[in-house]
Design an enzyme around this catalytic site. Structure first.
Site, PDB file in Angstrom:
ATOM      1  N   SER A 185      -2.924   1.024   7.592  1.00 35.84           N
ATOM      2  CA  SER A 185      -4.237   0.385   7.503  1.00 35.84           C
ATOM      3  C   SER A 185      -4.215  -0.688   6.424  1.00 35.84           C
ATOM      4  O   SER A 185      -3.979  -0.390   5.258  1.00 35.84           O
ATOM      5  CB  SER A 185      -5.310   1.425   7.180  1.00 35.84           C
ATOM      6  OG  SER A 185      -5.372   2.410   8.191  1.00 35.84           O
ATOM      7  N   ARG A 240      -9.476   6.070  -1.674  1.00 36.66           N
ATOM      8  CA  ARG A 240      -8.215   5.322  -1.763  1.00 36.66           C
ATOM      9  C   ARG A 240      -7.987   4.812  -3.180  1.00 36.66           C
ATOM     10  O   ARG A 240      -7.518   3.693  -3.401  1.00 36.66           O
ATOM     11  CB  ARG A 240      -8.192   4.148  -0.774  1.00 36.66           C
ATOM     12  CG  ARG A 240      -8.397   4.536   0.682  1.00 36.66           C
ATOM     13  CD  ARG A 240      -7.300   5.473   1.187  1.00 36.66           C
ATOM     14  NE  ARG A 240      -7.550   5.818   2.577  1.00 36.66           N
ATOM     15  CZ  ARG A 240      -8.246   6.883   2.989  1.00 36.66           C
ATOM     16  NH1 ARG A 240      -8.755   7.709   2.071  1.00 36.66           N
ATOM     17  NH2 ARG A 240      -8.429   7.131   4.257  1.00 36.66           N
ATOM     18  N   GLU A 280      -6.480  -2.514   1.480  1.00 35.52           N
ATOM     19  CA  GLU A 280      -5.991  -1.224   1.008  1.00 35.52           C
ATOM     20  C   GLU A 280      -4.545  -1.338   0.560  1.00 35.52           C
ATOM     21  O   GLU A 280      -4.100  -0.643  -0.351  1.00 35.52           O
ATOM     22  CB  GLU A 280      -6.114  -0.188   2.128  1.00 35.52           C
ATOM     23  CG  GLU A 280      -5.625   1.190   1.759  1.00 35.52           C
ATOM     24  CD  GLU A 280      -5.840   2.191   2.883  1.00 35.52           C
ATOM     25  OE1 GLU A 280      -5.009   3.106   3.005  1.00 35.52           O
ATOM     26  OE2 GLU A 280      -6.818   2.065   3.628  1.00 35.52           O
TER      27      GLU A 280
END
Length: 345
Positions: free
Chosen positions: A229, A161, A325
């Site tokens: 998320s 990520r 995130e």
């Protein structure tokens, strides 16, 4: 189409649907607009696709530049298709288009919200596949120099990520991404329900299973505001993961880099008893604890305080500190959870 700049609500430009404003906002539909916008706005704007991974924490006091560039070009080598896609194209629609045109490979990434231009920034990933596996190169416009740049896959410095565009290249507006899709397609079936398909699975079957799984677990942002998320799956040293696994045998643990293991953040949050917990109008989703949602009247403060509560409870129970995130955007640009909490008035 000429660019116009006007104060505007950011609610349509972030999938959390928070009622915050930008001082100026421009939807970019032609590359030719970039040079004139750059000359007129020397300060770095906030670069937005569909706002599916953003949490605005305050009214934004500068320019928001929304990527609406469209178009695709295909070439090929004996072994692969090379597909160049403009940054404003919708990601899921691209996955569907590739399947319709017999160019599989991206199906594990189906239904990930957002645009093609945002995909390298996060190095989007799901079900054992990351964008980095298929990225050939990225084209960007540098807001510091006013010049275009081509980034090789290696220069993008992809991580979990993560990419160069989240760090030293934050001034770069991604205008296109070129994908390399091998003609010798191989299914990736190692995660979750995909294993049920068997090695003879077709790209269409993988696509359908991923879509069904995501739709069963994840809320539609059009119906319940969210940014997907909220937290990353944490990486811990393997010895710590083994100790946690002994204490909680059902804990999902995945291999990561040498000496590290990846834990399922959603499982940790659920075991901490946080599913359905609310602060104001923000809540932990009842079906997928990794997702924080806007029940319709949430403020940025509600979401921030809920995120802090989740992080605190998980750390108390497991000794693991979760990292968001979702990108957090304050008055002047990128911020972080602790900084955003400190700035609450």
């Amino acid at each position: 189409m000429s660019a116009t700049s006007t104060p505007l609500s950011l609610a349509p430009y972030n999938t959390f649907g928070l009622a915050l404003n930008a001082q100026h906002l421009v939807e970019l539909s032609e590359r030719a607009q970039l040079s004139s916008l750059w000359q007129a706005n020397p300060e770095l704007p906030l670069l937005v696709g569909e706002g599916s991974n953003l949490l605005f924490t305050k009214h934004f006091k500068s320019l928001v530049l929304v990527n609406r560039l469209k178009g695709k070009q295909v070439s090929e080598t004996p072994d692969a298709w090379l597909l160049t896609v403009e940054g404003g194209e919708n990601w899921h629609q691209l996955v569907c288009w590739c399947l319709d045109n017999n160019m599989p490979g991206l199906e594990n990434l189906s239904l990930i919200p957002g645009t093609v231009g945002a995909s390298p920034v996060q190095n989007i990933g799901a079900y054992g596949v990351e964008l980095a596996q298929f990225c050939h190169q990225v084209e960007s416009f540098d807001w510091q120099s006013g010049e275009y740049k081509i980034w090789s896959k290696e220069e993008c410095a992809f991580g979990y990520r993560d990419s160069v565009f989240k760090h030293e290249a934050r001034s770069h507006f991604i205008v296109s991404v070129t994908f390399c899709l091998p003609k010798a397609w191989q299914p990736v079936l190692g995660y979750g329900p995909l294993a049920e398909l068997g090695e003879r699975a077709t790209p269409k079957q993988v696509f359908e299973k991923v879509c069904a799984t995501r739709q069963a677990k994840l809320p539609d942002p059009a119906k319940l505001g969210n940014a997907g998320s909220f937290f990353k799956n944490p990486k811990v040293i393997s010895a710590q993961a083994q100790a946690l696994k002994l204490a909680w045998p059902a804990l999902p643990v995945f291999a990561a880099e040498a000496g590290l293991s990846k834990l399922a953040a959603g499982w940790l949050i659920e075991q901490a008893g946080l599913k359905g917990v609310k602060i104001g109008g923000a809540g932990v989703h009842t079906q997928q604890a990794l997702v924080l949602v806007n029940h319709g009247d949430a403020s940025a403060e509600d979401v921030l305080r809920l995120a802090a509560l989740v992080r605190e409870r998980v750390e108390q129970m497991f000794g693991v500190r979760l990292e968001p995130e979702v990108r957090m955007i304050g008055e002047q640009g990128e911020t972080y959870l602790d900084e955003a909490l400190a700035c609450l008035s």
